[in-house]
Motif scaffolding. Structure first.
Motif, PDB file in Angstrom:
ATOM      1  N   GLU A 199       0.657  -1.207   0.156  1.00 38.93           N
ATOM      2  CA  GLU A 199      -0.434   0.154  -0.002  1.00 38.93           C
ATOM      3  C   GLU A 199       1.198   1.144  -0.528  1.00 38.93           C
ATOM      4  OE1 GLU A 199      -3.481   2.472   2.219  1.00 38.93           O
ATOM      5  OE2 GLU A 199      -2.416   0.483   3.443  1.00 38.93           O
ATOM      6  N   LEU A 200       0.519   2.102  -0.879  1.00 36.46           N
ATOM      7  CA  LEU A 200       0.502   3.979  -0.732  1.00 36.46           C
ATOM      8  C   LEU A 200       0.240   4.409   0.855  1.00 36.46           C
ATOM      9  CD1 LEU A 200       2.150   3.765  -4.415  1.00 36.46           C
ATOM     10  CD2 LEU A 200       3.214   3.776  -2.401  1.00 36.46           C
ATOM     11  N   GLY A 201       0.562   3.870   1.510  1.00 38.95           N
ATOM     12  CA  GLY A 201      -0.462   4.497   2.606  1.00 38.95           C
ATOM     13  C   GLY A 201       0.421   5.864   3.463  1.00 38.95           C
ATOM     14  N   THR A 202      -0.732   6.803   3.290  1.00 35.31           N
ATOM     15  CA  THR A 202      -0.424   7.933   3.520  1.00 35.31           C
ATOM     16  C   THR A 202      -0.643   7.995   5.484  1.00 35.31           C
ATOM     17  OG1 THR A 202      -1.380   9.770   1.896  1.00 35.31           O
ATOM     18  CG2 THR A 202      -0.478  10.771   3.423  1.00 35.31           C
ATOM     19  N   VAL A 203       0.050   8.322   5.595  1.00 36.33           N
ATOM     20  CA  VAL A 203       0.446   7.865   7.500  1.00 36.33           C
ATOM     21  C   VAL A 203       0.437   9.834   7.834  1.00 36.33           C
ATOM     22  CG1 VAL A 203       0.610   5.745   7.759  1.00 36.33           C
ATOM     23  CG2 VAL A 203       2.559   7.802   7.677  1.00 36.33           C
ATOM     24  N   TYR A 204       0.243  10.155   9.673  1.00 35.68           N
ATOM     25  CA  TYR A 204       0.788  10.983   9.834  1.00 35.68           C
ATOM     26  C   TYR A 204       1.366  10.991  11.617  1.00 35.68           C
ATOM     27  CZ  TYR A 204      -2.853  12.503   6.245  1.00 35.68           C
ATOM     28  OH  TYR A 204      -3.530  12.759   5.051  1.00 35.68           O
ATOM     29  N   ARG A 205       2.466  11.373  11.001  1.00 31.57           N
ATOM     30  CA  ARG A 205       2.826  11.747  13.231  1.00 31.57           C
ATOM     31  C   ARG A 205       3.576  12.413  13.086  1.00 31.57           C
ATOM     32  NH1 ARG A 205       7.376   6.352  11.062  1.00 31.57           N
ATOM     33  NH2 ARG A 205       5.655   5.377  10.586  1.00 31.57           N
ATOM     34  N   TYR A 206       3.341  13.324  14.285  1.00 29.96           N
ATOM     35  CA  TYR A 206       3.576  14.269  15.187  1.00 29.96           C
ATOM     36  C   TYR A 206       5.251  14.512  15.158  1.00 29.96           C
ATOM     37  CZ  TYR A 206       4.438  18.495  18.420  1.00 29.96           C
ATOM     38  OH  TYR A 206       4.962  19.464  18.254  1.00 29.96           O
ATOM     39  N   GLU A 207       5.662  16.309  14.389  1.00 36.26           N
ATOM     40  CA  GLU A 207       7.018  15.755  14.997  1.00 36.26           C
ATOM     41  C   GLU A 207       7.978  17.200  15.166  1.00 36.26           C
ATOM     42  OE1 GLU A 207       9.705  13.784  14.034  1.00 36.26           O
ATOM     43  OE2 GLU A 207       9.188  12.343  12.947  1.00 36.26           O
ATOM     44  N   ARG A 208       8.414  17.332  15.834  1.00 36.70           N
ATOM     45  CA  ARG A 208       8.956  18.761  16.663  1.00 36.70           C
ATOM     46  C   ARG A 208       9.207  19.943  15.531  1.00 36.70           C
ATOM     47  NH1 ARG A 208      11.980  17.617  22.213  1.00 36.70           N
ATOM     48  NH2 ARG A 208      10.412  16.237  23.685  1.00 36.70           N
ATOM     49  N   SER A 209       8.564  20.698  15.221  1.00 35.52           N
ATOM     50  CA  SER A 209       8.930  21.784  14.553  1.00 35.52           C
ATOM     51  C   SER A 209      10.085  22.336  14.049  1.00 35.52           C
ATOM     52  CB  SER A 209       8.378  23.137  14.811  1.00 35.52           C
ATOM     53  OG  SER A 209       8.604  23.570  16.446  1.00 35.52           O
ATOM     54  N   GLY A 210      11.148  22.126  15.348  1.00 33.93           N
ATOM     55  CA  GLY A 210      12.563  22.252  14.755  1.00 33.93           C
ATOM     56  C   GLY A 210      12.689  21.452  14.468  1.00 33.93           C
TER      57      GLY A 210
END
Length: 582
Positions: free
Chosen positions: A301-312
Motif C-alpha cells: 500500500e502507498l498509504g499516507t500516515v501522520y506523525r507529530y514531529e517537533r517543529s524544530g
C-alpha cells in the motif's frame, strides 16, 4: 600525537580541541557567556552558548581570528581528574556545566581539560598541543538555535558549527563538497524546478506536490505498483483514521502516543489519524480464516500516515508530519520465511538499481535483552535475514541486540552521488502484532498457528525518497523520471505549427512533452529548457519540417544529429526503457 592513531581518531581529537579553542575565543568576546557542550561531530564540531546578544555571520570572522591567535600560542592540553565538589567550584558561574556535574553518577571519574586560559568539563581525548592544529585547516560554518539538552521547554542556546581537518587542502575539498551539497539542496532545487512547496501558515511539515513534482511522483508510483504486481503483491487501500480500539490493541497508544496527532471526537469515540498502516492490513487479514495453502500473502500500500514531529526537526521533504509510506506486509508460514526474505531483499536491490543507486550497505539488528516472542522464532527469523544477505553477497554490519523489541531486521542504507548514506529500506519481523491481534492460520496438521509477519518499507516514504532523489541527481533526473522529457523548440514563429504537431505526436505516445511557442528567441528557449533540466530539446525549422525530422540537443549540450521523428521516438523509448540518465 601518537603515530598509532587512525586518521579518524586524529580528526576526532583535532575537532574536539578546536571546539574548545572556539569556546575560549567566544568567551574572550563575550566574557559573561554561559557555555554548554561542544562535541566533535561528523566532519566537524559545534559548541552551544548562552550569549548576551544574537550572533551575526560577521561574528564568525572575529571568532576565527581569536582562534588563530590562541592556536599560535602552541598551548598544551592539560588533563586533570577532579572530584564533583572541585568541579562545582571551577564552574560555579556556569549553570549548564553545574547541571551536567550534578547529573554525573557519584562513582564516575570527573575530569577537566585546560587549553591556554580555558578550562572545560571534559573526558577527552584531545591533541597534545594546539601546535597540532593547522590555523588554515578549520572554518566556522554557521549559527543555529538549539534547545538545552534538546528539550523545547529549556533555554534556547546559540550553536556555532565548524569544520576542521589535518591540512588546508582537505579543508578546501570539504568546503567544495559543502558547496555542492548546498547547490543540490532539495528545497532549493524544488523551488527552482517548481516541484513542491510547504506552507507554515497552512500547517507545518505538510507537503504540496506541484504539477511537475506530481508527474515524477506518478512515474515512481506507476513503476512501484507494476514491479510489485510482477513480484506477486496485491495492492490495498486503507482508511486514514481509526478508532482508539485499534491503536490500543496495536499498542501505539501505550508506546507511541506522543508521536500521534491528537484524537478527534466522533460518535462518542476517539479517532486517531494513522501513524502506520500495519494495523489496517491486519484487520483485512482477520476478515477470513486462512490456511497454510493461502500463504504467503504479500500486500502493498502507498498509504499516507501522520506523525507529530517537533517543529524544530522539520526539514523540507526529509522530515515531515504527513507522508506516504511504500508499505508492504508479508504473512507467511515458518517454513516459507527464508525464501520470502531472500526474495524481498533481491526485490529491494533491483528497485534501488532502477533508481540509479548502486552503493548500498546493509545493517542486521538482532534480539535485544527485552523482547517479545519465542526465542526460537527470533533465531529462525534472524538466520533468514543473515542467509539472505550472504546469498546476495552483501557487506553488512551486525548490530547485536540492536533490534526492536518485537523482531530482528535488516536496514539498507543507500549512498548518493555525494557519498552520503541515507537509511531507506527496512525489512522487519514482528512477533508482537500477530499476538496482539490474535492472528492465526490453519497448518497442515489442522492446528491453528501464528503466521510470521514481515514489515517492509522499501523507499521509506515518497516524500523523503523524493528529497534524496532530488539531491542525488541535483534535479537532472533520468529521462524516465523527468517531469518534462522533451521540449520542442521552433527556430522561428513560422514553424510553430510543426513544433506543435511534433509535441502532440510524442504526447500521444505517452511522453511528457511541451512545445515552446513563446515570443522568445530560439537560444533563449534552449537555455530556459536547460535550466529546467529537460533531457531533450528538439529544434525544428524548415529542413526538419520538410523531412519530417527533428534536431535533438541534450540538457548538457550534446547534439546527436538530425533524425527522423520515428527514429527519435525509437531512441527516446530506449532511453526510457533502460532508465538512462540521458
Amino acid at each position: 600525537m601518537a603515530d598509532a592513531l587512525t586518521r579518524e581518531e586524529k580528526l576526532y581529537r583535532i575537532r574536539h580541541t578546536t571546539a574548545h579553542v572556539m569556546a575560549e575565543a567566544v568567551l574572550q568576546i563575550f566574557p559573561e557567556a554561559s557555555i554548554a557542550i561542544g562535541p566533535p561531530v561528523e566532519n566537524g564540531f559545534y559548541y552551544d552558548f548562552q550569549l548576551p546578544r544574537s550572533l551575526k555571520p560577521e561574528d564568525l570572522e572575529s571568532i576565527e581570528e581569536g582562534m588563530r591567535t590562541i592556536l599560535a600560542g602552541k598551548h598544551p592540553l592539560t588533563r586533570e581528574v577532579v572530584g564533583k565538589e572541585r568541579a562545582r567550584e571551577i564552574f560555579q558561574n556556569q549553570p549548564f556545566k553545574l547541571e551536567l556535574i550534578d547529573d554525573l553518577p557519584e562513582d564516575v571519574e570527573v575530569s577537566t581539560y585546560t587549553v591556554d586560559t580555558f578550562v572545560d568539563l571534559c573526558k577527552g581525548p584531545h591533541v597534545e598541543s594546539t601546535a597540532e592544529i593547522h590555523p588554515k585547516a578549520f572554518k566556522l560554518l554557521s549559527i543555529a538555535g538549539a534547545y538545552w539538552r534538546g528539550d523545547e521547554k529549556r533555554p534556547m542556546l546559540q550553536r556555532i558549527y565548524g569544520t576542521a581537518w589535518e591540512t588546508p587542502k582537505e579543508l578546501r575539498e570539504h568546503l567544495n563538497w559543502l558547496a555542492e551539497v548546498e547547490k543540490r539542496d532539495h528545497r532549493k532545487v524544488g523551488r527552482e524546478l517548481d516541484l513542491f512547496s510547504t506552507h507554515e501558515e497552512a500547517g507545518s511539515g505538510l507537503v504540496y506536490w506541484h504539477p511537475k513534482g506530481a508527474r515524477i511522483r506518478g512515474a515512481i508510483e506507476d513503476f512501484w505498483r507494476e514491479e510489485h504486481r510482477k513480484g506477486g503483491y496485491d495492492m490495498l487501500y486503507t482508511p486514514h483514521v481509526g478508532k482508539s480500539w485499534l491503536w490500543e490493541t496495536s499498542g501505539h497508544l501505550d508506546f507511541y502516543k506522543d508521536n500521534m496527532y491528537s484524537p478527534m471526537e466522533l460518535d462518542n469515540a476517539e479517532y486517531f489519524a494513522k501513524p502506520m498502516n500495519c494495523p489496517f492490513h491486519i484487520m483485512i487479514y482477520r476478515t477470513a480464516k486462512h490456511s497454510y495453502r493461502d500463504l504467503p500473502l504479500r500486500w502493498g500500500e502507498l498509504g499516507t500516515v501522520y506523525r507529530y514531529e517537533r517543529s524544530g526537526v522539520l526539514h523540507g521533504l526529509l522530515r515531515v508530519r504527513g507522508f506516504t509510506q511504500d508499505d508492504a506486509h508479508i504473512f507467511c508460514t515458518p517454513d516459507q520465511v527464508e525464501a520470502e526474505i531472500l526474495e524481498v531483499l533481491q526485490f529491494s536491490m533491483n528497485i534501488w538499481d532502477a533508481f540509479g543507486f548502486q552503493k548500498i550497505k546493509a545493517y542486521l539488528s538482532t534480539r535485544p535483552e527485552k523482547s517479545v516472542g519465542d526465542p526460537a522464532d527470533w533465531d529462525r527469523a534472524t538466520e533468514s535475514l543473515r542467509k539472505a544477505l550472504e546469498a546476495e553477497g552483501m557487506d553488512y554490519e551486525l548490530d547485536e541486540g540492536g533490534g526492536a523489541f518485537y523482531g530482528p531486521k535488516i536496514d539498507l542504507k543507500v549512498q548518493d552521488a555525494l557519498g552520503r548514506e541515507w537509511q531507506m529500506t527496512t525489512i522487519q519481523f514482528d512477533f508482537n502484532l500477530p499476538e496482539r491481534f490474535d492472528m492465526t492460520f490453519v497448518d497442515r496438521d489442522g492446528q491453528e498457528k501464528r503466521p510470521y509477519m514481515v514489515h517492509r518499507a522499501l523507499l521509506g516514504s515518497l516524500e523523503r525518497f523524493f528529497g534524496v532523489l532530488i539531491e542525488h541527481y541535483g534535479g537532472a533526473f533520468p529521462v524516465w523520471l523527468s517531469p518534462l522529457q522533451v521540449m520542442v523548440v521552433p527556430v522561428a514563429p513560422a514553424f510553430n505549427d510543426y513544433a506543435d504537431k511534433v509535441a502532440k505526436r510524442l504526447f500521444a505516445e505517452g511522453y511528457r512533452v511541451e512545445a515552446d511557442l513563446s515570443d522568445n528567441r530560439m537560444n533563449a528557449k534552449i537555455r530556459s529548457a536547460q535550466q529546467q533540466k529537460v533531457p531533450y530539446m528538439l529544434v525544428v525549422g524548415e529542413a526538419e519540417e520538410q523531412a519530417g525530422a527533428v534536431s535533438p540537443r541534450t540538457r548538457t549540450g550534446e547534439r546527436p544529429g538530425t533524425m527522423s521523428l520515428e527514429d527519435f521516438e525509437t531512441f527516446l523509448a530506449g532511453k526510457v526503457r533502460e532508465k538512462a540518465l540521458l
